[in-house]
Each structure stands twice: as structure tokens, then as C-alpha cells.
Design a protein around this motif. Structure first.
Motif, PDB file in Angstrom:
ATOM      1  N   ASP A  53      72.482  62.598-122.011  1.00  0.00           N
ATOM      2  CA  ASP A  53      72.203  61.782-120.837  1.00  0.00           C
ATOM      3  C   ASP A  53      71.402  62.526-119.776  1.00  0.00           C
ATOM      4  N   THR A  54      71.137  63.793-120.016  1.00  0.00           N
ATOM      5  CA  THR A  54      70.368  64.550-119.033  1.00  0.00           C
ATOM      6  C   THR A  54      68.883  64.283-119.203  1.00  0.00           C
ATOM      7  N   SER A  55      68.167  64.509-118.162  1.00  0.00           N
ATOM      8  CA  SER A  55      66.705  64.432-118.151  1.00  0.00           C
ATOM      9  C   SER A  55      66.151  63.090-118.611  1.00  0.00           C
ATOM     10  N   ARG A  56      66.652  62.027-118.071  1.00  0.00           N
ATOM     11  CA  ARG A  56      66.096  60.698-118.346  1.00  0.00           C
ATOM     12  C   ARG A  56      64.959  60.414-117.375  1.00  0.00           C
ATOM     13  N   VAL A  57      63.954  59.706-117.851  1.00  0.00           N
ATOM     14  CA  VAL A  57      62.839  59.320-116.992  1.00  0.00           C
ATOM     15  C   VAL A  57      63.350  58.298-115.990  1.00  0.00           C
ATOM     16  N   LYS A  58      63.231  58.629-114.717  1.00  0.00           N
ATOM     17  CA  LYS A  58      63.704  57.743-113.657  1.00  0.00           C
ATOM     18  C   LYS A  58      62.568  56.867-113.121  1.00  0.00           C
ATOM     19  N   LYS A  59      61.337  57.370-113.214  1.00  0.00           N
ATOM     20  CA  LYS A  59      60.182  56.649-112.691  1.00  0.00           C
ATOM     21  C   LYS A  59      59.075  56.611-113.743  1.00  0.00           C
ATOM     22  N   PRO A  60      59.118  55.621-114.654  1.00  0.00           N
ATOM     23  CA  PRO A  60      58.112  55.565-115.720  1.00  0.00           C
ATOM     24  C   PRO A  60      56.682  55.373-115.203  1.00  0.00           C
ATOM     25  N   GLY A  61      56.523  54.692-114.077  1.00  0.00           N
ATOM     26  CA  GLY A  61      55.189  54.519-113.503  1.00  0.00           C
ATOM     27  C   GLY A  61      54.570  55.857-113.127  1.00  0.00           C
ATOM     28  N   LYS A  62      55.380  56.731-112.565  1.00  0.00           N
ATOM     29  CA  LYS A  62      54.916  58.075-112.214  1.00  0.00           C
ATOM     30  C   LYS A  62      54.596  58.867-113.475  1.00  0.00           C
ATOM     31  N   ALA A  63      55.335  58.613-114.555  1.00  0.00           N
ATOM     32  CA  ALA A  63      55.077  59.299-115.818  1.00  0.00           C
ATOM     33  C   ALA A  63      53.708  58.912-116.366  1.00  0.00           C
ATOM     34  N   VAL A  64      53.355  57.645-116.257  1.00  0.00           N
ATOM     35  CA  VAL A  64      52.040  57.183-116.714  1.00  0.00           C
ATOM     36  C   VAL A  64      50.950  57.851-115.869  1.00  0.00           C
ATOM     37  N   ARG A  65      51.162  57.890-114.573  1.00  0.00           N
ATOM     38  CA  ARG A  65      50.189  58.544-113.682  1.00  0.00           C
ATOM     39  C   ARG A  65      50.065  60.024-114.024  1.00  0.00           C
ATOM     40  N   TYR A  66      51.190  60.673-114.328  1.00  0.00           N
ATOM     41  CA  TYR A  66      51.202  62.094-114.693  1.00  0.00           C
ATOM     42  C   TYR A  66      50.351  62.331-115.948  1.00  0.00           C
ATOM     43  N   VAL A  67      50.499  61.478-116.941  1.00  0.00           N
ATOM     44  CA  VAL A  67      49.721  61.606-118.175  1.00  0.00           C
ATOM     45  C   VAL A  67      48.237  61.425-117.879  1.00  0.00           C
ATOM     46  N   MET A  68      47.897  60.490-117.017  1.00  0.00           N
ATOM     47  CA  MET A  68      46.490  60.269-116.668  1.00  0.00           C
ATOM     48  C   MET A  68      45.911  61.490-115.941  1.00  0.00           C
ATOM     49  N   VAL A  69      46.680  62.069-115.029  1.00  0.00           N
ATOM     50  CA  VAL A  69      46.243  63.280-114.331  1.00  0.00           C
ATOM     51  C   VAL A  69      46.063  64.415-115.337  1.00  0.00           C
ATOM     52  N   LEU A  70      47.001  64.537-116.257  1.00  0.00           N
ATOM     53  CA  LEU A  70      46.920  65.589-117.266  1.00  0.00           C
ATOM     54  C   LEU A  70      45.675  65.422-118.138  1.00  0.00           C
ATOM     55  N   LEU A  71      45.408  64.208-118.588  1.00  0.00           N
ATOM     56  CA  LEU A  71      44.217  63.972-119.405  1.00  0.00           C
ATOM     57  C   LEU A  71      42.940  64.328-118.633  1.00  0.00           C
ATOM     58  N   TYR A  72      42.880  63.930-117.379  1.00  0.00           N
ATOM     59  CA  TYR A  72      41.737  64.274-116.530  1.00  0.00           C
ATOM     60  C   TYR A  72      41.606  65.792-116.405  1.00  0.00           C
ATOM     61  N   ASP A  73      42.719  66.475-116.136  1.00  0.00           N
ATOM     62  CA  ASP A  73      42.694  67.927-115.975  1.00  0.00           C
ATOM     63  C   ASP A  73      42.279  68.636-117.259  1.00  0.00           C
ATOM     64  N   ILE A  74      42.678  68.113-118.405  1.00  0.00           N
ATOM     65  CA  ILE A  74      42.282  68.713-119.683  1.00  0.00           C
ATOM     66  C   ILE A  74      40.769  68.626-119.850  1.00  0.00           C
ATOM     67  N   ILE A  75      40.196  67.482-119.531  1.00  0.00           N
ATOM     68  CA  ILE A  75      38.743  67.303-119.656  1.00  0.00           C
ATOM     69  C   ILE A  75      38.007  68.239-118.699  1.00  0.00           C
ATOM     70  N   VAL A  76      38.420  68.257-117.438  1.00  0.00           N
ATOM     71  CA  VAL A  76      37.767  69.109-116.441  1.00  0.00           C
ATOM     72  C   VAL A  76      37.938  70.586-116.805  1.00  0.00           C
ATOM     73  N   SER A  77      39.130  70.970-117.237  1.00  0.00           N
ATOM     74  CA  SER A  77      39.389  72.369-117.591  1.00  0.00           C
ATOM     75  C   SER A  77      38.544  72.809-118.784  1.00  0.00           C
ATOM     76  N   ASN A  78      38.317  71.917-119.737  1.00  0.00           N
ATOM     77  CA  ASN A  78      37.449  72.252-120.868  1.00  0.00           C
ATOM     78  C   ASN A  78      36.053  72.619-120.377  1.00  0.00           C
ATOM     79  N   ILE A  79      35.550  71.859-119.449  1.00  0.00           N
ATOM     80  CA  ILE A  79      34.207  72.128-118.907  1.00  0.00           C
ATOM     81  C   ILE A  79      34.197  73.449-118.143  1.00  0.00           C
TER      82      ILE A  79
END
Length: 165
Positions: A53-79
């Protein structure tokens, strides 16, 4: 556990797995849809018995935003890393940094370490035994304090919100 949860251990995961299976197989036949339903039900059902029961996602909307930020950062970091590698090697200042952690639960810490390793130019090397620090190697560390602040604000703070810790 009530009957609803024993039959549907994770409706969100069920829907996600169903869609992912259909997209991966690229087939919308009746047989494939039936297989997708069975797998999408069985996998979360099987996993729900071993989840804690530990570490459950409490805010899935924020999780989606986090993934989008991560994808953006991966692209920028590659460059950025490509430019650094193709440029002058003696301009790079590689180094190990110690990031003090506000996170304490294993899953959010693992996600933070994975995020750092997924972003080109940095790799998580170790979490201290007391979970107080994360050790990271970075390809270029001109300002250690700025890199620590960036990782804490861009990745750790959102993970704290997502998991409510």
C-alpha cells in the motif's frame, strides 16, 4: 478486500494495458481484443496480490505532466550532450555529485534515480543505505549547486507531489 476489488484489482491499469496491447499488436480483431481483455485483467489482478500500500500515485495528472517533462528533457539533453561531445573535450567538467533526498519511499527514489539515468549526460550511481542521498555522475558539472537545485525542483519535487510524500 471487497468483491469489486477482487474482480477488478486495478481499473486504471486494466484500461492502460488494454490500450497498450492493442497499439502494440496493431490489430483490432475480435480475437486480439479478447486476448487484450484477458491480459489486461489478469496482469493487474496477479500483481495486486504482491503490491504494497506504500507509494501509491496520489495525483495521476501530475504524473502525466512529469512524463511529458521527462520526454522533453530527454530530447533536449540528447542535443546538449551531442554538442558537448562533438565540441572540445577539455571544456567538459565531469563529476560526481551528492544529492540530498527529501523522498524516503523506495518507489519514488527509484523513479528519481531512473529519471536521472534516462536523461543523457547524467547517471545515478547509488542511493545511500539510509536513503538520505543519491549519488549521480554528470558529464558536465560547471556548477554543482545549480545541478542539484535543478534535479530537486524539476524531478524530486514533482515526484513528492505525485506520491504525496
Amino acid at each position: 478486500m471487497d468483491i469489486k476489488h477482487s474482480l477488478w484489482p486495478s481499473p486504471f491499469n486494466f484500461a492502460l494495458l488494454l490500450v497498450v496491447w492493442i497499439l502494440l499488436t496493431n490489430s483490432f480483431s475480435v480475437g486480439n481484443l479478447l486476448l487484450a481483455v484477458v491480459l489486461a485483467w489478469f496482469i493487474p489482478f496477479l500483481v495486486s496480490r504482491i503490491q504494497s500500500d506504500t507509494s501509491r500515485v496520489k495525483k495521476p495528472g501530475k504524473a502525466v505532466r512529469y512524463v511529458m517533462v521527462l520526454l522533453y528533457d530527454i530530447i533536449v539533453s540528447n542535443i546538449v550532450v551531442a554538442r558537448q561531445i562533438l565540441g572540445s573535450a577539455h571544456k567538459l567538467q565531469p563529476g560526481f555529485i551528492e544529492i540530498p533526498l527529501d523522498l524516503r519511499e523506495p518507489l519514488p527514489i527509484t523513479l528519481l534515480a531512473s529519471t536521472i539515468s534516462l536523461t543523457p549526460g547524467t547517471v545515478s550511481t547509488e542511493v545511500s543505505k539510509d536513503r538520505q542521498c543519491l549519488f549521480v555522475h554528470a558529464l558536465n558539472v560547471p556548477d554543482e549547486a545549480a545541478l542539484i537545485a535543478q534535479i530537486k525542483s524539476r524531478y524530486e519535487a514533482p515526484l513528492k507531489e505525485i506520491f504525496g510524500c
